[in-house]
Design a protein around this motif. Structure first.
Motif: not given
Length: 217
Positions: A104-105, A110-112, A114-120, A142-143
């Motif tokens: 869960e961590i 990962i979901q924190s 920006d999804p746009g980076q995966m799309e790019a 880091r998070r």
């Protein structure tokens, strides 16, 4: 015998127990990291079957007590022909339990991003796995550090539960000393101080690493 004399006499036994506690906790954490990353990737997978399996794992393990899981592995598995030593059973139980929380961590980390980076990344021709390794994970780790440290500290304290398997970790050593000396107050206060020392070292190291990461960023 005053408290100082008590500690001086039994310090080597507490130290032996602490060494076993650290060993079983570190091994359990490493197993938990592997299971947690796998389960997190399964949870966010685009394949419904993998996502369902990852969800079932985290739901079952997070929803049942660690002590019950320990007893199932140590006392239950021999019933089906699987005999494990207390040390291996402890690592397995702690690793499986920790893996569900680490999943869960990692998923949240990962979901924190920006999804746009995966799309790019995918628009540039990167495969999903390559994009995760080169784009997403370098930003997410880091998070992940603070909650992972919290999980390590929690796991270290939860490792005291493996004393039910007669594994001579710190608490079990304390129980034997208390039975032999009839001094439970001094014994368990000393054991608590050992746990406090270990958790404080972990927190100190993690804060040092966090400061180093902040300087580099």
């Amino acid at each position: 015998m005053n408290y100082i004399q008590f500690v001086q006499k039994f310090f080597p036994f507490f130290l032996q127990g602490m060494a076993v506690t650290v060993e079983v906790t570190v091994c359990g954490l490493l197993l938990g990291l592997v299971l947690g990353v796998i389960a997190a990737l399964m949870n966010i997978s685009r394949l419904p079957v993998l996502s369902w399996i990852g969800w079932i794992y985290t739901w079952v393990i997070r929803g049942t007590p660690l002590l019950v899981q320990i007893l199932i592995i140590y006392d239950g598995l021999p019933q089906v022909g699987i005999q494990l030593s207390p040390f291996v059973s402890g690592i397995l139980a702690l690793g499986i339990n920790s893996g569900a929380y680490i999943a869960e961590i990692v998923r949240a980390g990962i979901q924190s991003i920006d999804p746009g980076q995966m799309e790019a990344a995918e628009s540039l021709g990167m495969r999903y796995g390559l994009a995760m390794r080169r784009i997403i994970f370098p930003q997410a780790y880091r998070r992940l550090l603070p909650p992972l440290v919290n999980e390590f500290v929690a796991l270290l304290k939860d490792s005291s539960l493996v004393s039910v398997m007669s594994l001579t970790e710190l608490l079990r050593q304390g129980q034997m000393i208390a039975s032999a000396t009839f001094k439970p107050m001094q014994t368990y206060i000393t054991a608590a101080l050992f746990y406090l020392f270990m958790t404080s070292v972990i927190v100190f190291i993690s804060r040092y690493i966090e400061r180093r990461l902040e300087v580099r960023s």
